[in-house]
Design a protein around this motif. Structure first.
Motif, PDB file in Angstrom:
ATOM      1  N   VAL A  45       4.790   6.568 -10.629  1.00  0.00           N
ATOM      2  CA  VAL A  45       3.582   5.490 -10.855  1.00  0.00           C
ATOM      3  C   VAL A  45       2.517   6.572 -10.881  1.00  0.00           C
ATOM      4  O   VAL A  45       1.601   6.226 -11.819  1.00  0.00           O
ATOM      5  N   TYR A  46       2.305   7.593  -9.967  1.00  0.00           N
ATOM      6  CA  TYR A  46       0.909   8.384  -9.814  1.00  0.00           C
ATOM      7  C   TYR A  46       1.046   9.111 -11.205  1.00  0.00           C
ATOM      8  O   TYR A  46      -0.044   9.239 -11.909  1.00  0.00           O
ATOM      9  N   TYR A  48       2.385   8.423 -14.169  1.00  0.00           N
ATOM     10  CA  TYR A  48       2.020   7.438 -15.245  1.00  0.00           C
ATOM     11  C   TYR A  48       0.607   7.148 -15.399  1.00  0.00           C
ATOM     12  O   TYR A  48       0.026   7.176 -16.400  1.00  0.00           O
ATOM     13  N   SER A  49       0.219   6.779 -14.108  1.00  0.00           N
ATOM     14  CA  SER A  49      -1.241   6.356 -14.016  1.00  0.00           C
ATOM     15  C   SER A  49      -2.425   7.493 -14.686  1.00  0.00           C
ATOM     16  O   SER A  49      -3.219   7.406 -15.393  1.00  0.00           O
TER      17      SER A  49
END
Length: 82
Positions: A45-46, A48-49
């Motif tokens: 998630v990190y 991708y962000s």
């Protein structure tokens, strides 16, 4: 005695007792896999962000005129003080 003394899985000095080792042994692999999955999910998630924000292009956004002059002054003052 109304309330019996609670037993602990820890010995003096917070050392794990053999009973605690036996009680947690069946869950070690499953807990390790779950922990690795949570860490992998958070890292993905990190990543991708960061990649989603990095590809944004803000060149089509018009800044107000007072912000354009302020931006140039900030850039020149930061290089002068360095």
């Amino acid at each position: 005695m109304i309330f019996p003394k609670p037993t602990s899985y820890y010995e003096k000095g917070f050392k794990r007792s053999p009973a605690l080792e036996r009680a947690t042994a069946p869950f070690r692999v499953r807990n390790a896999i779950t922990g690795a999955g949570i860490v992998l999910f958070c890292a993905s998630v990190y990543a991708y962000s960061i990649m989603a924000v990095r590809q944004d292009d803000f060149s089509d956004i018009q800044l107000p005129s007072h912000m354009v002059g302020q931006k140039k002054e900030e850039g020149s003052s930061s290089t002068a003080s360095a």
